[in-house]
Design a protein around this motif. Sequence first.
Motif, PDB file in Angstrom:
ATOM      1  N   LEU A  94      -0.324   7.590   7.066  1.00  0.00           N
ATOM      2  CA  LEU A  94       1.073   6.791   6.769  1.00  0.00           C
ATOM      3  C   LEU A  94       0.636   5.452   6.905  1.00  0.00           C
ATOM      4  O   LEU A  94       1.302   4.535   6.215  1.00  0.00           O
ATOM      5  CB  LEU A  94       1.704   6.960   8.078  1.00  0.00           C
ATOM      6  N   HIS A  95      -0.415   4.961   7.737  1.00  0.00           N
ATOM      7  CA  HIS A  95      -0.828   3.608   7.658  1.00  0.00           C
ATOM      8  C   HIS A  95      -1.229   3.056   6.493  1.00  0.00           C
ATOM      9  O   HIS A  95      -0.667   1.719   6.153  1.00  0.00           O
ATOM     10  CB  HIS A  95      -1.841   3.525   8.790  1.00  0.00           C
ATOM     11  N   ALA A  96      -1.817   3.500   5.680  1.00  0.00           N
ATOM     12  CA  ALA A  96      -2.490   2.942   4.701  1.00  0.00           C
ATOM     13  C   ALA A  96      -1.509   2.920   3.495  1.00  0.00           C
ATOM     14  O   ALA A  96      -1.164   2.011   2.906  1.00  0.00           O
ATOM     15  CB  ALA A  96      -3.709   3.669   4.259  1.00  0.00           C
ATOM     16  N   LYS A  97      -0.762   3.858   3.211  1.00  0.00           N
ATOM     17  CA  LYS A  97       0.329   4.005   2.343  1.00  0.00           C
ATOM     18  C   LYS A  97       1.450   3.360   2.791  1.00  0.00           C
ATOM     19  O   LYS A  97       1.973   2.335   2.061  1.00  0.00           O
ATOM     20  CB  LYS A  97       0.491   5.401   1.671  1.00  0.00           C
ATOM     21  N   VAL A  98       2.051   4.084   3.832  1.00  0.00           N
ATOM     22  CA  VAL A  98       3.352   3.615   4.314  1.00  0.00           C
ATOM     23  C   VAL A  98       3.617   2.054   4.806  1.00  0.00           C
ATOM     24  O   VAL A  98       4.503   1.151   4.454  1.00  0.00           O
ATOM     25  CB  VAL A  98       4.146   4.465   5.204  1.00  0.00           C
ATOM     26  N   GLN A  99       2.717   1.802   5.887  1.00  0.00           N
ATOM     27  CA  GLN A  99       2.798   0.711   6.373  1.00  0.00           C
ATOM     28  C   GLN A  99       2.390  -0.536   5.422  1.00  0.00           C
ATOM     29  O   GLN A  99       2.928  -1.571   5.672  1.00  0.00           O
ATOM     30  CB  GLN A  99       1.859   0.763   7.901  1.00  0.00           C
ATOM     31  N   GLY A 100       1.323  -0.414   5.003  1.00  0.00           N
ATOM     32  CA  GLY A 100       0.788  -1.435   3.886  1.00  0.00           C
ATOM     33  C   GLY A 100       1.872  -1.600   2.788  1.00  0.00           C
ATOM     34  O   GLY A 100       2.118  -2.688   2.610  1.00  0.00           O
TER      35      GLY A 100
ATOM     36  N   ALA B 155       3.946  10.333   2.445  1.00  0.00           N
ATOM     37  CA  ALA B 155       3.614   8.785   2.389  1.00  0.00           C
ATOM     38  C   ALA B 155       4.218   8.336   0.748  1.00  0.00           C
ATOM     39  O   ALA B 155       4.555   7.488   0.619  1.00  0.00           O
ATOM     40  CB  ALA B 155       2.331   8.776   2.702  1.00  0.00           C
ATOM     41  N   ASN B 156       3.566   9.243  -0.148  1.00  0.00           N
ATOM     42  CA  ASN B 156       4.310   9.044  -1.690  1.00  0.00           C
ATOM     43  C   ASN B 156       5.653   8.905  -1.711  1.00  0.00           C
ATOM     44  O   ASN B 156       5.955   8.198  -2.438  1.00  0.00           O
ATOM     45  CB  ASN B 156       3.492  10.257  -2.419  1.00  0.00           C
ATOM     46  N   ALA B 157       6.332   9.968  -1.148  1.00  0.00           N
ATOM     47  CA  ALA B 157       7.842  10.035  -1.200  1.00  0.00           C
ATOM     48  C   ALA B 157       8.270   8.646  -0.508  1.00  0.00           C
ATOM     49  O   ALA B 157       9.503   7.997  -1.051  1.00  0.00           O
ATOM     50  CB  ALA B 157       8.440  11.220  -0.447  1.00  0.00           C
ATOM     51  N   PHE B 158       7.856   8.321   0.438  1.00  0.00           N
ATOM     52  CA  PHE B 158       8.107   7.098   0.969  1.00  0.00           C
ATOM     53  C   PHE B 158       7.997   5.771   0.003  1.00  0.00           C
ATOM     54  O   PHE B 158       8.860   4.980  -0.211  1.00  0.00           O
ATOM     55  CB  PHE B 158       7.422   6.616   2.336  1.00  0.00           C
TER      56      PHE B 158
ATOM     57  N   GLY C 174      -2.067  -2.782   6.303  1.00  0.00           N
ATOM     58  CA  GLY C 174      -1.343  -2.199   7.181  1.00  0.00           C
ATOM     59  C   GLY C 174      -1.271  -2.702   8.631  1.00  0.00           C
ATOM     60  O   GLY C 174      -0.336  -2.642   9.172  1.00  0.00           O
ATOM     61  N   ASP C 175      -1.961  -3.913   8.422  1.00  0.00           N
ATOM     62  CA  ASP C 175      -1.968  -4.646   9.852  1.00  0.00           C
ATOM     63  C   ASP C 175      -1.436  -5.949   9.379  1.00  0.00           C
ATOM     64  O   ASP C 175      -1.797  -6.761   8.697  1.00  0.00           O
ATOM     65  CB  ASP C 175      -3.419  -4.808  10.012  1.00  0.00           C
TER      66      ASP C 175
ATOM     67  N   ALA D 118       6.127  -5.208   1.014  1.00  0.00           N
ATOM     68  CA  ALA D 118       7.534  -5.536   0.590  1.00  0.00           C
ATOM     69  C   ALA D 118       8.136  -6.557   1.227  1.00  0.00           C
ATOM     70  O   ALA D 118       9.063  -7.395   0.861  1.00  0.00           O
ATOM     71  CB  ALA D 118       7.999  -4.049   0.409  1.00  0.00           C
ATOM     72  N   GLU D 119       8.092  -6.321   2.613  1.00  0.00           N
ATOM     73  CA  GLU D 119       8.727  -7.337   3.446  1.00  0.00           C
ATOM     74  C   GLU D 119       8.411  -8.738   3.434  1.00  0.00           C
ATOM     75  O   GLU D 119       9.029  -9.715   3.632  1.00  0.00           O
ATOM     76  CB  GLU D 119       8.553  -6.698   4.793  1.00  0.00           C
TER      77      GLU D 119
END
Length: 166
Positions: free
Chosen positions: A103-109, A148-151, A56-57, A114-115
């Motif tokens: 959110l950091h672990a799942k979403v940001q990572g 986070a999972n829905a994201f 996530g960083d 993906a990006e």
Amino acid sequence: VDQGAHRLILMGRTPLPPRKQWASVDPNSRSGERIAAVRRLEAQGAAVHLAAVDVGDEAQLRAFLADYAAEGWPPIRGVVHAAGAVRDRLLANLTWSEMAEVLHAKVQGGWLLAELMPELLPDLDFFVLFSSIGSVLGQPGQGNYAAANAFLDALARRQRSRGQAA
């Protein structure tokens, strides 16, 4: 490994001790369990590359991928994003820091992978995002986890709509 993977990169925020110290690690500790898992994979014939990186960083992830490429390792062919954190609380009692940690672990990572994939990992065969039915059938106290999972579900749909692995 059972299906033919021969090289694995296991990445997580918490580093394992250096291999020369593995024999002295308590096998019942969290590190001991992780070491045993790596040894099982290696006993099956896999070469395991360990990396202490917070996915996530962005700076850490970019640095790892740049170093990996500069060292001449084989291309990364697939990504399994299984990062997660659980901080169960009813939404009314949930603090922003508890929400942000999940959110950091799942979403940001997931977002960063993906990006960065088209730029740094253009030839992926697969990109797996571990989500949960919890985004549809939520459990009390897991609103942050469900979000986070829905994201991740939506991110996978976005990736596929762009013709990318997901």
